[in-house]
Design an enzyme around this catalytic site. Structure first.
Site, mmCIF file in Angstrom:
data_model
loop_
_atom_site.group_PDB
_atom_site.id
_atom_site.type_symbol
_atom_site.label_atom_id
_atom_site.label_comp_id
_atom_site.label_asym_id
_atom_site.label_seq_id
_atom_site.Cartn_x
_atom_site.Cartn_y
_atom_site.Cartn_z
ATOM 1 N N ASP A 18 0.820 -1.232 0.000
ATOM 2 C CA ASP A 18 0.000 0.000 0.000
ATOM 3 C C ASP A 18 0.844 1.267 0.000
ATOM 4 O O ASP A 18 0.423 2.307 0.502
ATOM 5 C CB ASP A 18 -0.958 0.052 1.217
ATOM 6 C CG ASP A 18 -1.728 -1.233 1.410
ATOM 7 O OD1 ASP A 18 -2.268 -1.722 0.416
ATOM 8 O OD2 ASP A 18 -1.760 -1.752 2.537
ATOM 9 N N GLU A 19 2.039 1.206 -0.555
ATOM 10 C CA GLU A 19 2.945 2.354 -0.515
ATOM 11 C C GLU A 19 2.587 3.412 -1.547
ATOM 12 O O GLU A 19 3.156 4.505 -1.535
ATOM 13 C CB GLU A 19 4.396 1.906 -0.758
ATOM 14 C CG GLU A 19 4.964 0.932 0.270
ATOM 15 C CD GLU A 19 4.755 -0.517 -0.135
ATOM 16 O OE1 GLU A 19 3.974 -0.763 -1.083
ATOM 17 O OE2 GLU A 19 5.368 -1.404 0.498
ATOM 18 N N GLY A 20 1.661 3.081 -2.440
ATOM 19 C CA GLY A 20 1.337 4.013 -3.527
ATOM 20 C C GLY A 20 2.006 3.592 -4.828
ATOM 21 O O GLY A 20 2.292 4.427 -5.687
ATOM 22 N N LYS A 21 2.255 2.277 -4.953
ATOM 23 C CA LYS A 21 2.883 1.762 -6.193
ATOM 24 C C LYS A 21 2.034 2.073 -7.407
ATOM 25 O O LYS A 21 2.538 2.376 -8.472
ATOM 26 C CB LYS A 21 3.086 0.241 -6.100
ATOM 27 C CG LYS A 21 4.052 -0.176 -5.038
ATOM 28 C CD LYS A 21 4.112 -1.683 -4.904
ATOM 29 C CE LYS A 21 2.829 -2.303 -4.415
ATOM 30 N NZ LYS A 21 2.441 -1.958 -3.040
ATOM 31 N N GLY A 22 0.696 1.996 -7.214
ATOM 32 C CA GLY A 22 -0.221 2.240 -8.332
ATOM 33 C C GLY A 22 0.032 3.595 -8.954
ATOM 34 O O GLY A 22 0.113 3.733 -10.171
ATOM 35 N N ALA A 44 -4.185 -7.538 -4.483
ATOM 36 C CA ALA A 44 -3.436 -6.290 -4.516
ATOM 37 C C ALA A 44 -4.318 -5.235 -5.145
ATOM 38 O O ALA A 44 -4.691 -5.357 -6.293
ATOM 39 C CB ALA A 44 -2.189 -6.468 -5.361
ATOM 40 N N GLY A 45 -4.694 -4.221 -4.370
ATOM 41 C CA GLY A 45 -5.540 -3.200 -4.964
ATOM 42 C C GLY A 45 -4.752 -1.934 -5.195
ATOM 43 O O GLY A 45 -4.360 -1.269 -4.258
ATOM 44 N N HIS A 46 -4.469 -1.621 -6.440
ATOM 45 C CA HIS A 46 -3.800 -0.353 -6.733
ATOM 46 C C HIS A 46 -4.862 0.695 -6.991
ATOM 47 O O HIS A 46 -5.801 0.457 -7.732
ATOM 48 C CB HIS A 46 -2.956 -0.468 -7.992
ATOM 49 C CG HIS A 46 -1.746 -1.323 -7.812
ATOM 50 N ND1 HIS A 46 -0.928 -1.207 -6.716
ATOM 51 C CD2 HIS A 46 -1.215 -2.272 -8.579
ATOM 52 C CE1 HIS A 46 0.052 -2.082 -6.843
ATOM 53 N NE2 HIS A 46 -0.099 -2.749 -7.949
ATOM 54 N N GLN A 226 1.939 -5.798 -3.256
ATOM 55 C CA GLN A 226 2.318 -5.904 -1.842
ATOM 56 C C GLN A 226 3.689 -5.255 -1.595
ATOM 57 O O GLN A 226 4.047 -4.341 -2.313
ATOM 58 C CB GLN A 226 2.295 -7.359 -1.361
ATOM 59 C CG GLN A 226 0.888 -7.952 -1.295
ATOM 60 C CD GLN A 226 0.527 -8.775 -2.508
ATOM 61 O OE1 GLN A 226 1.377 -9.319 -3.172
ATOM 62 N NE2 GLN A 226 -0.746 -8.873 -2.805
ATOM 63 N N THR A 241 2.545 -12.704 2.379
ATOM 64 C CA THR A 241 1.722 -13.151 1.274
ATOM 65 C C THR A 241 2.346 -14.428 0.701
ATOM 66 O O THR A 241 3.378 -14.890 1.184
ATOM 67 C CB THR A 241 1.554 -11.997 0.255
ATOM 68 O OG1 THR A 241 0.469 -12.294 -0.608
ATOM 69 C CG2 THR A 241 2.816 -11.764 -0.561
ATOM 70 N N THR A 303 -10.339 -4.302 0.818
ATOM 71 C CA THR A 303 -11.163 -4.798 1.925
ATOM 72 C C THR A 303 -11.806 -3.677 2.744
ATOM 73 O O THR A 303 -12.719 -3.949 3.524
ATOM 74 C CB THR A 303 -10.281 -5.610 2.897
ATOM 75 O OG1 THR A 303 -9.233 -4.732 3.348
ATOM 76 C CG2 THR A 303 -9.665 -6.820 2.233
ATOM 77 N N ARG A 307 -5.925 0.564 8.123
ATOM 78 C CA ARG A 307 -4.517 0.137 8.199
ATOM 79 C C ARG A 307 -3.920 0.621 9.505
ATOM 80 O O ARG A 307 -4.266 1.696 9.987
ATOM 81 C CB ARG A 307 -3.730 0.740 7.034
ATOM 82 C CG ARG A 307 -4.188 0.198 5.703
ATOM 83 C CD ARG A 307 -3.462 0.872 4.537
ATOM 84 N NE ARG A 307 -4.010 0.387 3.284
ATOM 85 C CZ ARG A 307 -4.088 1.113 2.168
ATOM 86 N NH1 ARG A 307 -3.645 2.346 2.146
ATOM 87 N NH2 ARG A 307 -4.592 0.594 1.081
ATOM 88 N N GLY A 417 0.752 14.079 -3.280
ATOM 89 C CA GLY A 417 -0.704 14.108 -3.369
ATOM 90 C C GLY A 417 -1.181 12.964 -4.242
ATOM 91 O O GLY A 417 -0.366 12.255 -4.851
HETATM 92 P P1 GDP Z 1 -0.522 0.529 -3.764
HETATM 93 O O1 GDP Z 1 -1.172 -0.800 -3.661
HETATM 94 O O2 GDP Z 1 0.909 0.491 -3.340
HETATM 95 O O3 GDP Z 1 -0.738 1.175 -5.096
HETATM 96 O O4 GDP Z 1 -1.208 1.466 -2.703
HETATM 97 P P2 GDP Z 1 -2.759 1.835 -2.559
HETATM 98 O O5 GDP Z 1 -3.303 2.176 -3.866
HETATM 99 O O6 GDP Z 1 -3.450 0.808 -1.748
HETATM 100 O O7 GDP Z 1 -2.662 3.089 -1.614
HETATM 101 C C1 GDP Z 1 -2.168 4.221 -2.049
HETATM 102 C C2 GDP Z 1 -3.200 5.287 -1.761
HETATM 103 O O8 GDP Z 1 -2.519 6.466 -1.504
HETATM 104 C C3 GDP Z 1 -4.114 5.585 -2.934
HETATM 105 O O9 GDP Z 1 -5.378 5.970 -2.448
HETATM 106 C C4 GDP Z 1 -3.432 6.754 -3.622
HETATM 107 O O10 GDP Z 1 -4.325 7.596 -4.333
HETATM 108 C C5 GDP Z 1 -2.852 7.466 -2.446
HETATM 109 N N1 GDP Z 1 -1.616 8.174 -2.733
HETATM 110 C C6 GDP Z 1 -0.574 7.792 -3.509
HETATM 111 N N2 GDP Z 1 0.403 8.726 -3.463
HETATM 112 C C7 GDP Z 1 -0.037 9.697 -2.620
HETATM 113 C C8 GDP Z 1 0.532 10.913 -2.125
HETATM 114 O O11 GDP Z 1 1.646 11.278 -2.443
HETATM 115 N N3 GDP Z 1 -0.228 11.638 -1.245
HETATM 116 C C9 GDP Z 1 -1.469 11.254 -0.836
HETATM 117 N N4 GDP Z 1 -2.126 12.023 0.019
HETATM 118 N N5 GDP Z 1 -2.020 10.112 -1.277
HETATM 119 C C10 GDP Z 1 -1.319 9.342 -2.148
#
Ligand code: GDP
Length: 426
Positions: A18-22, A44-46, A226, A241, A303, A307, A417
């Site tokens: 959930d680091e923001g990989k998406g 894995a939900g991006h 993940q 996982t 889900t 977190r 953001g």
């Molecule tokens: P992933 O599985 O690693 O892609 O992570 P998730 O998608 O589960 O969680 C990332 C969440 O953080 C998403 O809702 C994104 O829109 C948000 N996000 C990603 N980068 C940033 C950021 O720099 N700032 C903020 N506020 N939200 C972010």
């Protein structure tokens, strides 16, 4: 990341997912020709935000949101066909044409309804905190050499024979685990029949496809799911996982050789979160954990689970740098820390009164460590409008410099953001 010498890049999570990989993959995919998912399943939900639209992609690489990009579900992925086609239909409904640019490895294993029943039954006793989507049991069948692969759909009569044994076995296990549920052979047979005509036109030897793309001078992005601490070998076992999330898994799961990979970007939040069970040494105390959760929107995208939230843990990221061979870091969600007057960073641990700079192997030991914190002054200004490092407040730049020094990998991107344009390329 991409340049004359860097054609094949892996993006991995360098914490607990959930680091923001998406978002990073979405930004980098603009410069890529092919994007490949190489492990995991529909757990894995991006989340990708484009304008006012939110896209949550579980099974399809997030690169699909860029018109010219070819997307691949690699052999290392376990394919949940209902989710996959649900996403394809949803993309079509929202005007995104995927025709001719999505492929599924014919070696990928299928997640079947029986896997979900087994997942639910074993979660009752084992309590790993899985998403209950059948991913673990599908990998168990893969490594137990009794999985059903995409290629098996080409010969439905043989696939049906395989199913007889699989369904019988699953039902015996369900009985043993005391579950009242039973898998239906008939329903499974119908499912495969329904799937074959939709899956087979997309099925290909995708390792060959990626190999040819690279040989033809194309740029390839390998998208991990993940995070490093959830890797089945390197994570906080057993709270992990069922696949290799680290960069080594990218070569195996995409079907290319490790020497084809030119760079590995590790995505980290400016703080730390974790879903599911298992230790989280830097978990913040109330009210800071709630504040991080609220400001960061830290609820699972698949889900909806809240977190657990805490401070940046350099021990974790240093470890992730090592086991992934990271060549760069992308720090996300810096903006979430904008209002904190003080920001602790964990530099190392103390374990049973000894200093401990490396990740302990035993999960119990990780549960006992005490983080050693240094406290940074907050910047108390919004950072969401920054587009270059110089736009950031000095305290935010100092914070990033410290994360880089403690982690041992250069910061290449900073995300400030949710929107596509809210990114700083260093
Ligand atoms: P992933 O599985 O690693 O892609 O992570 P998730 O998608 O589960 O969680 C990332 C969440 O953080 C998403 O809702 C994104 O829109 C948000 N996000 C990603 N980068 C940033 C950021 O720099 N700032 C903020 N506020 N939200 C972010």
């Amino acid at each position: 990341m991409f340049d004359a010498k860097t054609a094949c890049v892996v993006v991995v999570g360098a914490q607990w997912g959930d680091e923001g990989k998406g978002k990073l993959v979405d930004v980098l995919a603009e410069r890529a020709d092919v994007v490949v998912r190489y492990q995991g399943g529909a757990n894995a939900g991006h989340t990708v935000v484009i304008g006012d639209s939110h896209f949550i992609l579980r099974q399809i690489p997030s690169g699909i949101l860029h018109g010219g990009v070819t997307c691949v579900v690699g052999n290392g992925v376990v394919l949940e066909p209902e989710t996959f086609f649900g996403e394809l239909d949803e993309l079509a409904r929202r005007g995104i044409d995927t025709t001719g640019r999505i492929f599924v490895s014919d070696r990928a294993h299928l997640v079947l309804p029986l896997h979900k029943l087994l997942d639910a039954a074993s979660e009752k006793s084992q309590k790993i905190g899985t998403t209950g989507r059948g991913i673990g049991p599908a990998y168990e069948d893969k490594y137990g050499r009794r999985g059903i692969r995409v290629v098996d759909l080409r010969r439905l009569d043989c696939a049906r024979e395989l199913l007889v044994h699989r369904v019988q076995r699953a039902n015996r296990l369900l009985e043993l685990m005391g579950s009242p549920d039973r898998a239906s052979l008939e329903a499974h047979g119908e499912l495969l029949e329904r799937l074959a005509p939709r899956v087979l036109p997309l099925a290909a030897d995708t390792g060959l496809l990626v190999h040819r793309a690279l040989r033809g001078g194309k740029r390839v992005l390998l998208e991990g799911a993940q995070g490093a601490l959830l890797d089945v070998d390197h994570g906080t076992y057993p709270y992990v996982t069922s696949s290799n999330t680290t960069a080594g898994g990218a070569a195996v799961g995409a079907g290319i050789g490790p020497t084809a990979i030119d760079g590995v970007l590790g995505v980290v939040k400016a703080y730390t979160t974790r879903v599911g069970n298992g230790p989280l040494p830097t978990e913040a105390e109330s009210p800071f954990d709630e504040r991080l959760r609220e400001l960061g929107g830290e609820f699972g995208s698949v889900t909806g689970r809240p977190r657990r939230c805490g401070w940046f843990d350099a021990t974790v990221v240093r470890y992730a740098v090592r086991v992934n061979g990271l060549t760069g870091l992308a720090v996300t969600k810096l903006d979430v820390l904008d209002s904190f007057p003080e920001i602790p960073v964990c530099t190392a641990y103390r374990l049973d009164d000894q200093s401990c700079e490396e990740m302990p192997t035993e999960v119990d030991a990780l549960g006992r460590v005490k983080p050693i914190y240094e406290v940074h002054e907050g910047w108390r200004q919004p950072t969401g409008g920054a587009r270059k490092l110089a736009d950031l407040p000095a305290a935010a730049r100092a914070y990033l410099d410290r994360l880089e020094a403690l982690s041992g990998a250069a910061v290449r991107y900073v995300s400030v953001g949710t929107r596509r344009d809210q990114i700083i390329e260093v």
